[in-house]
Design a protein around this motif. Structure first.
Motif, PDB file in Angstrom:
ATOM      1  N   ARG A 188      -2.880   3.773  -3.288  1.00  0.00           N
ATOM      2  CA  ARG A 188      -2.195   2.372  -4.396  1.00  0.00           C
ATOM      3  C   ARG A 188      -2.384   1.648  -3.851  1.00  0.00           C
ATOM      4  NH1 ARG A 188       3.597   0.850  -7.353  1.00  0.00           N
ATOM      5  NH2 ARG A 188       2.779  -1.185  -7.903  1.00  0.00           N
ATOM      6  N   THR A 225      -2.343  -2.540  -3.995  1.00  0.00           N
ATOM      7  CA  THR A 225      -2.029  -3.865  -4.457  1.00  0.00           C
ATOM      8  C   THR A 225      -3.201  -5.012  -4.815  1.00  0.00           C
ATOM      9  OG1 THR A 225       0.311  -3.001  -4.050  1.00  0.00           O
ATOM     10  CG2 THR A 225      -0.222  -5.063  -5.060  1.00  0.00           C
ATOM     11  N   ARG A 257      -3.484  10.473  -2.376  1.00  0.00           N
ATOM     12  CA  ARG A 257      -3.267   9.886  -3.573  1.00  0.00           C
ATOM     13  C   ARG A 257      -2.864   8.608  -3.161  1.00  0.00           C
ATOM     14  NH1 ARG A 257       0.853   7.756  -6.667  1.00  0.00           N
ATOM     15  NH2 ARG A 257       0.982   7.425  -8.506  1.00  0.00           N
ATOM     16  N   GLU A 309      -4.262   0.942 -11.105  1.00  0.00           N
ATOM     17  CA  GLU A 309      -3.363   1.582 -11.285  1.00  0.00           C
ATOM     18  C   GLU A 309      -4.040   3.104  -9.479  1.00  0.00           C
ATOM     19  OE1 GLU A 309      -1.249   2.588 -13.036  1.00  0.00           O
ATOM     20  OE2 GLU A 309      -1.998   0.830 -14.520  1.00  0.00           O
ATOM     21  N   PRO A 310      -2.808   3.792  -9.484  1.00  0.00           N
ATOM     22  CA  PRO A 310      -3.425   4.832  -8.574  1.00  0.00           C
ATOM     23  C   PRO A 310      -4.202   5.691  -8.162  1.00  0.00           C
ATOM     24  CG  PRO A 310      -1.113   4.454  -8.687  1.00  0.00           C
ATOM     25  CD  PRO A 310      -1.694   3.306  -9.690  1.00  0.00           C
ATOM     26  N   TRP A 311      -4.730   5.557  -7.455  1.00  0.00           N
ATOM     27  CA  TRP A 311      -6.688   6.932  -7.733  1.00  0.00           C
ATOM     28  C   TRP A 311      -6.189   7.879  -6.178  1.00  0.00           C
ATOM     29  CZ3 TRP A 311      -6.370   2.384  -5.078  1.00  0.00           C
ATOM     30  CH2 TRP A 311      -6.598   2.782  -3.177  1.00  0.00           C
ATOM     31  N   ARG A 370     -11.373   6.063  -9.267  1.00  0.00           N
ATOM     32  CA  ARG A 370     -11.186   4.515  -9.360  1.00  0.00           C
ATOM     33  C   ARG A 370     -12.619   4.468 -10.369  1.00  0.00           C
ATOM     34  NH1 ARG A 370     -12.641   2.133  -3.797  1.00  0.00           N
ATOM     35  NH2 ARG A 370     -13.860   4.445  -3.697  1.00  0.00           N
ATOM     36  N   TYR A 379       0.926  -1.591   0.249  1.00  0.00           N
ATOM     37  CA  TYR A 379       0.014  -0.007   0.018  1.00  0.00           C
ATOM     38  C   TYR A 379       1.034   1.276   0.157  1.00  0.00           C
ATOM     39  CZ  TYR A 379      -3.496   3.431   1.695  1.00  0.00           C
ATOM     40  OH  TYR A 379      -4.181   4.657   1.370  1.00  0.00           O
TER      41      TYR A 379
END
Length: 635
Positions: free
Chosen positions: A542, A544, A540, A550-552, A578, A513
């Motif tokens: 991320r 996994t 921001r 993708e990161p949001w 997202r 994370y």
């Protein structure tokens, strides 16, 4: 009205009995030396909410639950009465939920995508019947009208003695043993309904002893106004005195889709089995230190969950605390150690070792510098999760009766899985006071969790279960003297890495994370009568495992204007990048206080769904799109 209200009637009758009476015209005058009885103090508060939910834009093809939270309206009233006369106090909170409009199983089945596009009529009819059945089960314990005694208490209190019958709050130590309290931030209000007794004694000039004992059944709020879901019980999980404490409370209701099975474990609308609890605390306060010994034993009836805590028949927790509120001229310190035993019956039930926890904090405050240090070491130590069926009432799945400290900021919502049950680490926060009104601060936290990215009820601390977390932040706090201004700004980051590699969108990775965020709360006067309010959180992220590829970005911002203490207007915007949720949300809020006795607020617009946490106690809020009017009257 679905049930009886004899407990409130009894309380109202008792309130009438102790209330002062006007003297009769033919009554003889009182003797001059006679003292009149103290008058009763009556306090009434009525809080009402009227809301309507439009389509909240979370619909998923083929998922009945995603359309069941659209197009419904609620009138929710909380009536509070408190009567005090001398040392005696009576209090009552009665909750009334009336759903003036709600979806039907047929309307939900017709809205779910899929069966209309099937060409074969027989197959289309079969799919529709399946969706109709699913919708009926989903609505069986939602949007049901209730009027019930949420809280009631009769208490007698003096400086040295406390006796209470009914609902009581309790926080023992730092929450390891028991934490049932009201949390307005999460619309949570949990009590122990039963008996509470407390006594305070003095031993010499400096020593003081306080003993508190309580026992009864645990009583959370039964209606989730965000989803319209309620917690229902039946007679199979209310044996003995629990039948008395549950009198008048929401019951499991039989429907065409959830017939009465006479057994809560098989009854489709029976979603809650009240836990019974006995607990106590003994505190010895000396001149410079307070020693506390506290313990609780929680007993289950029929278990409705499948996790290791909810399947336990008995949970025993005990702790010893040491509190030094004044260490020298500027310091303080606190230490608590706790033990916990989960008892299971049956040959196939898990056999867990004795869990334990160690938590400590120390602080130093002077005119130029402040330092706070927190540390924790938990091994197989679990929160007291409520006996709720997550399958039938998922909105209540995070309900718990204890709150082991997180050693993090109150709003942290990134302790995934069972992070806090098997963890070691801590945080140091330093603050420099640049002036009497301006401070800068920074903190660094480091944790090793063995139950975040892996299922690990036994708390195996081998490297394959380990996550290493760094939490870093800096900020400033300004409160100029002589003004109403306030500036609180924090920016930080969080790194969470697993020792074993996990599957990510770009292949195996150790990055479990990541987060970068900024939080601010600004209040700035723009004239003698008007104040500008700015509040926001921007992140921001991320994730996994369980997150998007993708990161949001997600966050919210509101801009408000306060006109004295009577009127406030605010506009807000929220966002979430997202791919599977709406990206934008707009809302407005108007609050008006025509007098100290009456306050009104109106919310119109959209809010994104989110997990919100306060000190390790979390709640999932669904997305909202609609109107909400709140009114509070005190008299």
């Amino acid at each position: 009205m679905r049930n009886r209200l004899w407990p409130p009637v009894l309380l109202l009758g008792a309130a009438w009995l102790i209330a002062p009476r006007p003297a009769r015209a033919d009554a003889p005058p009182s003797a001059p030396e006679a003292k009149s009885a103290p008058a009763a103090l009556v306090e009434l508060t009525d809080a009402s909410s009227v809301l309507y939910n439009f389509d909240n834009r979370d619909t998923r093809p083929g998922q009945v639950a995603s359309v069941a939270n659209d197009r419904w309206g609620l009138f929710y009233n909380r009536f509070n009465l408190q009567v005090t006369r001398g040392h005696l106090t009576l209090s009552l909170r009665a909750d009334n939920a009336w759903f003036y409009t709600s979806p039907s199983p047929e309307s939900l089945a017709n809205r779910v995508d899929g069966h209309e596009s099937i060409s074969d009529a027989a197959l289309r009819s079969a799919v529709h019947r399946d969706k109709l059945e699913e919708a009926g089960i989903e609505l069986s314990n939602r949007y049901i009208n209730w009027l019930y005694p949420a809280k009631y208490t009769v208490s007698y209190g003096t400086p040295d003695l406390e006796l209470a019958l009914g609902d009581s709050y309790a926080q023992f130590g730092r929450g390891f043993v028991l934490s049932v309290r009201k949390q307005d931030e999460l619309s949570s209000d949990t009590t122990v309904r039963g008996v509470r007794a407390g006594v305070r004694l003095r031993a010499g000039s400096e020593a003081r002893i306080k003993l508190t004992l309580l026992g009864g059944s645990l009583n959370p709020l039964r209606i989730d106004e965000a989803s319209g879901r309620y917690l229902g019980v039946d007679s199979s999980v209310t044996p003995g005195f629990v039948a008395l404490t549950e009198a008048g409370m929401p019951r499991a209701v039989a429907t065409d889709f959830a017939p009465d099975a006479t057994d809560c474990t098989r009854f489709g609308t029976c979603s809650y089995a009240p836990d019974r609890l006995i607990a106590g605390q003994l505190e010895l306060s000396l001149s410079r230190v307070t020693l506390g010994s506290q313990a609780s034993v929680l007993f289950r009836s029929a278990t409705l969950g499948s996790d290791v805590v909810r399947t336990a028949d008995r949970i025993t927790t005990a702790s010893q605390s040491f509190d030094v509120p004044s260490l020298g001229e500027h310091g303080s310190a606190y230490l608590e150690t706790a033990l916990q035993q989960l008892s299971h019956q049956g040959e196939n039930e898990p056999s867990l070792p004795l869990g334990y926890a160690l938590y400590g904090t120390a602080s130093w405050v002077d005119s130029r510098f402040s330092l706070l240090a927190e540390g924790k070491h938990y091994r197989g130590f679990f929160p007291l999760s409520a006996n709720v069926s997550s399958a039938r009432a998922r909105e209540f799945s995070l309900l718990q009766y204890s709150a082991p400290p997180t050693a993090e900021e109150l709003w942290v919502d990134t302790e995934f899985g069972n992070f806090n049950t098997c963890v070691s680490g801590g945080r140091v926060k330093a603050e420099g006071h640049v002036s009497r009104a301006h401070s800068v601060f920074a903190w660094a936290g480091h944790y090793r969790s063995f139950a975040e990215s892996a299922s690990n009820d036994a708390c195996d601390t081998s490297s394959r279960n380990e996550n290493r977390i760094w939490d870093l932040a800096v900020g400033f706090d300004a409160r100029p003297s002589g003004r109403r201004a306030r500036w609180d700004v924090t920016t930080g980051t969080r790194f969470d890495d697993s020792e074993r590699s996990v599957a990510g969108p770009d292949g195996p990775t150790h990055a479990f994370y990541r987060e970068l965020y900024v939080r601010y709360d600004v209040s700035e006067p723009i004239s003698s009568e008007f104040t500008l309010e700015l509040q926001g959180v921007h992140r921001r992220r991320r994730e996994t495992v369980g997150g998007p590829a993708e990161p949001w970005l997600e966050g919210q911002h509101s801009t408000g204007i306060d006109w004295g203490e009577r009127l406030s207007v605010a506009l807000g915007v929220e966002y979430d990048s997202r791919p599977d949720v709406p990206h934008g949300y707009l809302n407005g809020m108007l609050a008006y206080r025509p007098s100290n006795a009456l306050s009104l607020s109106l919310f119109a617009g959209q809010r994104r769904g989110a997990l919100r946490c306060v000190g390790g106690v979390c709640r999932i809020y669904p997305p909202f799109e609609g109107l909400r009017l709140d009114a509070t009257l005190r008299y």
